[in-house]
Structure formats: C-alpha cells, structure tokens
Design an enzyme around this catalytic site. Structure first.
Site, PDB file in Angstrom:
ATOM      1  NE  ARG A  23      -2.869  -0.907   3.478  1.00  0.00           N
ATOM      2  CZ  ARG A  23      -2.757  -2.259   3.758  1.00  0.00           C
ATOM      3  NH1 ARG A  23      -3.326  -3.336   3.173  1.00  0.00           N
ATOM      4  NH2 ARG A  23      -2.347  -2.328   5.215  1.00  0.00           N
ATOM      5  CD  GLU A  34       4.034 -20.428   4.730  1.00  0.00           C
ATOM      6  OE1 GLU A  34       4.170 -19.548   5.472  1.00  0.00           O
ATOM      7  OE2 GLU A  34       4.028 -21.600   5.122  1.00  0.00           O
ATOM      8  CB  SER A  40      -3.323 -14.346   4.797  1.00  0.00           C
ATOM      9  OG  SER A  40      -3.991 -13.715   5.293  1.00  0.00           O
ATOM     10  CB  CYS A  44      -6.802 -17.730  16.615  1.00  0.00           C
ATOM     11  SG  CYS A  44      -5.435 -16.374  16.453  1.00  0.00           S
ATOM     12  NE  ARG A  72      -4.616  -7.266  -0.128  1.00  0.00           N
ATOM     13  CZ  ARG A  72      -4.831  -7.498   0.929  1.00  0.00           C
ATOM     14  NH1 ARG A  72      -4.145  -7.733   2.111  1.00  0.00           N
ATOM     15  NH2 ARG A  72      -6.210  -7.477   1.617  1.00  0.00           N
ATOM     16  CB  VAL A  82      13.805 -19.362   3.389  1.00  0.00           C
ATOM     17  CG1 VAL A  82      15.160 -18.409   3.654  1.00  0.00           C
ATOM     18  CG2 VAL A  82      13.072 -18.210   2.510  1.00  0.00           C
ATOM     19  CG  ASP A 302       3.629 -16.657  17.152  1.00  0.00           C
ATOM     20  OD1 ASP A 302       3.290 -15.626  17.752  1.00  0.00           O
ATOM     21  OD2 ASP A 302       2.796 -17.635  17.162  1.00  0.00           O
ATOM     22  CB  ALA A 320      -3.241 -13.329  16.431  1.00  0.00           C
ATOM     23  CD1 TRP A 456     -20.658   3.317  41.430  1.00  0.00           C
ATOM     24  CD2 TRP A 456     -18.643   3.713  41.210  1.00  0.00           C
ATOM     25  NE1 TRP A 456     -20.217   4.428  42.084  1.00  0.00           N
ATOM     26  CE2 TRP A 456     -18.880   4.674  41.728  1.00  0.00           C
ATOM     27  CE3 TRP A 456     -17.102   3.839  40.789  1.00  0.00           C
ATOM     28  CZ2 TRP A 456     -18.618   5.748  42.144  1.00  0.00           C
ATOM     29  CZ3 TRP A 456     -16.561   4.929  41.014  1.00  0.00           C
ATOM     30  CH2 TRP A 456     -17.177   5.799  41.888  1.00  0.00           C
TER      31      TRP A 456
END
Ligand code: FAD
Length: 467
Positions: A23, A34, A40, A44, A72, A82, A302, A320, A456
């Site tokens: 962006r 990856e 993506s 969780c 994108r 890698v 992480d 996350a 309260w």
C-alpha cells in the site's frame, strides 16, 4: 540496484508487512516465501474448526494466495522453504519443488512463527498423538473427530470392537497441557462426545492467570465433565503402534488419542544459522523498530521477542495481534516511514465452554518484585449487569498494582461467557499502556447502561477496593 522487500513466512506477521508495504510503495518488488500451502490463515480458529463450529479450513483464510498475487501484486511463493540467509551478500536461499532459488533483498523480514513443543517423553510418535500448530494439524484432528463420530475406520485390535467409535460411544481422550490451546481443545473434544481427561503438570490450569481465575475455569471444566488431573507429570504415552494410555508418575489412564498442548517455541534456526542474535527468551531479539542485529533484517510475530509495556524488558508472548501489528509497522518502516512496533502487555483471552477469562500485565508477585515493584492484589466479584436487569452474572477481577506508586501492573478476569470479562480487560490494558495508577483507573469515565454493567463497572469497583 535491485531492492526487493523479502518476507520469510506467509501468515499474520509476514502478510501484514507485505500488504502494508504494497500500500505504501506501489512499485516496490515484494517477495514472500512460505514453506506451506496456506497463507494468511487464522490458526486461532483451529480449535473451533476441530469442534465443528467452523465448516471449512478455507473459512479461516483472510486473503487468498490469488488475491495477494493478482490484487496486491505480491510475488508470493508458497511451497518454498527458506533454508539460508546470507546477511553479507544480502540474499536468501529457498527450496521449492522446482529447485533452489537465490533471492537478493533490500530489506528482509523474518516471520517464521513458532512451532508446537513436543515434550521429550516416550511415545509422542505413536499414532493418535496430535499437536495443533498448523492448518494441516487442524485438518488431521477434524478428520479424527469425524471418523470417531461416524464409527468409521479405526479399530484397536486388542482393545475390543470399534463400537467405541460409534456416535454415542466416543472413547476416552487425553489433553496434555492446561494452557489456552489445551482448554479450547478440551472443549472441542468434549462437545463432540469424547470423555476428556486434561493432564496439567502444575497445580492449576491457565498458569499465567490469577489463582482465582484458574480455579473458576477449572471448576467449570469439571462441571462440563472434563476430568482434571492437576499436578500430573506425564511420563509416557504408552501403546503399540497407536497410543493406548497416558502414563503419569502415579497412574496409567487409558486413552484413544492424545492432544499435546504443551506450548510453543519460536522458530529461530534460520536466524541462528545466519548469526542473528536471539534474546534471553530464546526468540529473535529486535529493537523498537523490529530490526534485528543484522542491518535491514527485521523480525516480527511468534519468532521474535517484544518489549513488555510494564517492565520495559524483552519478553516472549506469541500472540496474533502482536504479529499483525509488528508486521504492519515493518511494512511502513521499509517503505520510508520508520514506525515502532509498540509494546505488549501479555494480554490473552480464552473461552472454556460457558465461561470466559482474560489476563493482562504482570500478575505474578515474584515476577513483579523482580521488575522492581512492590505488588499488592485484590480480588473482587461484582455484578456484570444492573441487579434489576434480567439475566446477568458476575465478573471476578484480580487487580494487581504497585503498593508504593499505585501503578496498575496487571489484571485477571473471569465471567460467564458473554458477561464481559474479556472486554473489560481492555480498560486495564489501556491503564497499563499509559502507566496509569489505581486512582486514575477509578476515575475512568466508563460507559454505563443496565444491560452492560452497573453504574460502577466491575473494573472501577476493583480499582476502588485496591486504591
Ligand atoms: P505463524 O502464524 O506461525 O506463521 C509463520 C509462517 O512461516 C508459517 O506459515 C510457516 O509455514 C512459515 N515458515 C516458517 N519457516 C519458514 C521458512 N524457513 N521458509 C518459509 N516459510 C516458513 N493468538 C491469539 O492472539 N489469540 C488466540 O486465540 C490464538 N489462538 C491460537 C490457537 C492455536 C491452535 C494456535 C496454533 C495459535 C493461536 N494463536 C492465538 C497464536 C497465533 O496464531 C499466532 O500468534 C500467530 O499466528 C503468529 O503469526 P506469525 O506470522 O508470527 O507466525
């Protein structure tokens, strides 16, 4: 000169960074490696996928590989691991199906995440022993649950007929570890009809929460027929090819599967091999801008340390939001707007059947003393909604502060599910981030209306009691 932004790891931290960089710098070359097939994704959500509340693994994906590539303009290379970084030559080497590639970088992000810890005990390699760290783990577990519920397939040769896998006859299973993944999976399995025994080495579940929260959650787990074995050091997962029993120092409990929820460790091999420093926590060390000891090499999520907002010291809290936020900050930094990643308060939440719990900051008094504080805590139980309002329950809050300065150090909260323990923790997080005192919190202008709280709010009540 070629100046690509290269990312290792295509999940929360990696894709947040790549997307933000795109962006901010529409023309920059951005390459993401990856090693797996998923990018993506929301790990969780895996316990809820295994439970059956979420129907497909694809539902957990926020942005598909095609969207990254086509919309994108990110050069996403899934299925590429890698295997080396050369910080002098400023290159990474990746292996994929088509062979080995060498890619130069202008800036590099390590977003390799964490992996599930498998304890060093006998039997963890037997069939029927699972971890839940990846999408493929989630798929395997869901298939196990489905097979068991449908009475298909698996039959233990010397332990009777496969009837134990008929719908109303799901067998005993073990969950090792009483942290949030262990508890979420205990719920997922129990709700599918399994008899669940949860083994926890320490004397309480949810170690990082207050004693009161742990007890409240433990009591509820028992009400839901989860058998808790606290103080149970698991010595072995016994059996033949398949696991048949969890063996502790005192006992042998028959099981048909075991889920190991015994924590995670940062994936740091690549960084170590490249001579990039790790901190005392074992995760990759990084400065406020998330830059590592190697110039123009960043680390987020992480695999990396973060700075604790209360102590100002490095800490390891693999969750996350930090991964997303630090990734995003790096995306800005490498495109010309140096942006700090921000600190963490160790804020975490968990749902256990019909209760919810949250924790934030420093609760453990020894830890607080080691950081130079003189801790004091109070626990209050206050109504979650106006007394005259139908429904409602209680919120239990343990608030911890420094006796001398009054500075709020942390909180642990629990309530019935939907009664707001988790959302109320956010007020305490704000206090921690600002270094606020108990007196400051007492004066917070929190919203009030009968369906949501009492005049309260329980957070204000806790501050008043502790102040
Ligand atoms: P990861 O999500 O681990 O992604 C790292 C990626 O790097 C992986 O896809 C991996 O394949 C890839 N990779 C690793 N090494 C290489 C290499 N050498 N080459 C190429 N690729 C590589 N957090 C919360 O805040 N709340 C929750 O409720 C919550 N629940 C969770 C439940 C489960 C079951 C699990 C497993 C995690 C949960 N988490 C939760 C943690 C959260 O998922 C992580 O904090 C977050 O995913 C971290 O993102 P990350 O990008 O740093 O790492």
């Amino acid at each position: 000169m070629s100046d690509p932004f290269v990312v290792v790891g295509g999940d929360a931290a990696g894709m947040s960074a790549a997307s933000k960089a795109r962006r901010e710098a529409p023309d920059r070359e951005i390459v993401v490696f990856e090693k797996g097939e998923w990018v993506s994704y929301g790990a969780c959500g895996l316990p809820y996928y295994v439970k059956g509340e979420i129907q497909s693994l694809e539902d957990l994906v926020s942005v598909t590989p095609e969207e990254f590539r086509e919309e994108r303009d990110i050069d996403l290379r899934a299925g590429h691991e890698v295997v080396a970084i050369d910080t002098e030559a400023r290159t990474v080497t990746a292996e994929g199906e088509a062979g080995t590639v060498t890619q130069s970088y202008g800036d590099l992000l390590l977003a390799t995440g964490a992996e599930a810890v498998v304890p060093s005990i006998d039997g963890t390699d037997r069939e029927g022993v699972y971890t839940l760290g990846s999408m493929s783990d989630g798929k395997e577990l869901r298939e196990y649950v489905a097979r068991a519920r449908e009475g298909e397939g698996f039959q233990q040769p010397d332990r009777g007929p496969a009837c134990r896998f008929l719908e109303d006859c799901t067998g005993p299973v073990g969950v090792v570890g009483g942290g949030y993944i262990g508890i979420e999976m205990a719920e997922a399995l129990a709700e599918n009809g399994f008899e669940v025994t949860l083994f926890q080495r320490g004397d309480r579940v949810l170690k990082g929460f207050s004693d009161e929260t742990s007890e409240y959650v433990a009591d509820h787990l028992r009400e839901e027929d989860v058998t808790l074995r606290l103080g149970a050091e698991v010595r072995e997962l016994a059996g033949g090819d398949r696991v048949e029993a969890v063996v502790t120092a005192d006992d042998r409990i028959e099981v048909e599967m075991v889920l190991l929820g015994t924590g995670v460790r940062p994936r740091t091999d690549l960084a170590e091999d490249a001579g990039i420093e790790r901190g005392e926590t074992g995760a990759v060390a990084a400065d406020a801008y998330r830059e590592t000891s190697a110039p123009d090499v960043y680390a987020a999520g992480d695999c990396a340390e973060a700075t604790h907002v209360v102590t100002g010291e490095p800490t390891y809290v693999p969750l996350a939001l930090t991964a997303n936020r630090h990734g995003r900050a790096i995306g800005q930094t490498v495109t010309g707007t140096p942006t700090e990643g921000g600190g963490v308060a160790g804020t975490a939440a968990v749902k256990a059947f019909d209760v919810e719990a949250a924790r934030t900051g420093i609760l453990d008094h020894d830890e607080a003393r080691a950081a130079g504080f003189d801790p004091v805590s109070e626990t209050v139980t206050a109504k979650s909604r106006a007394g005259y309002y139908p429904e409602g329950g209680n919120v239990r809050i343990t608030l911890t502060a420094d006796r001398v300065s009054g500075r709020v150090l942390g909180a642990s909260l629990a309530s019935e599910y939907g009664e707001g323990a988790v959302h109320r923790s956010h007020a305490v997080v704000a206090a921690l981030s600002e270094g606020a005192t108990v007196a400051d919190v007492e004066n917070y202008d929190l919203a009030y209306a009968p369906p949501f709280n009492t005049t309260w709010d329980p957070v204000l009540v806790a501050a008043k009691v502790l102040g």
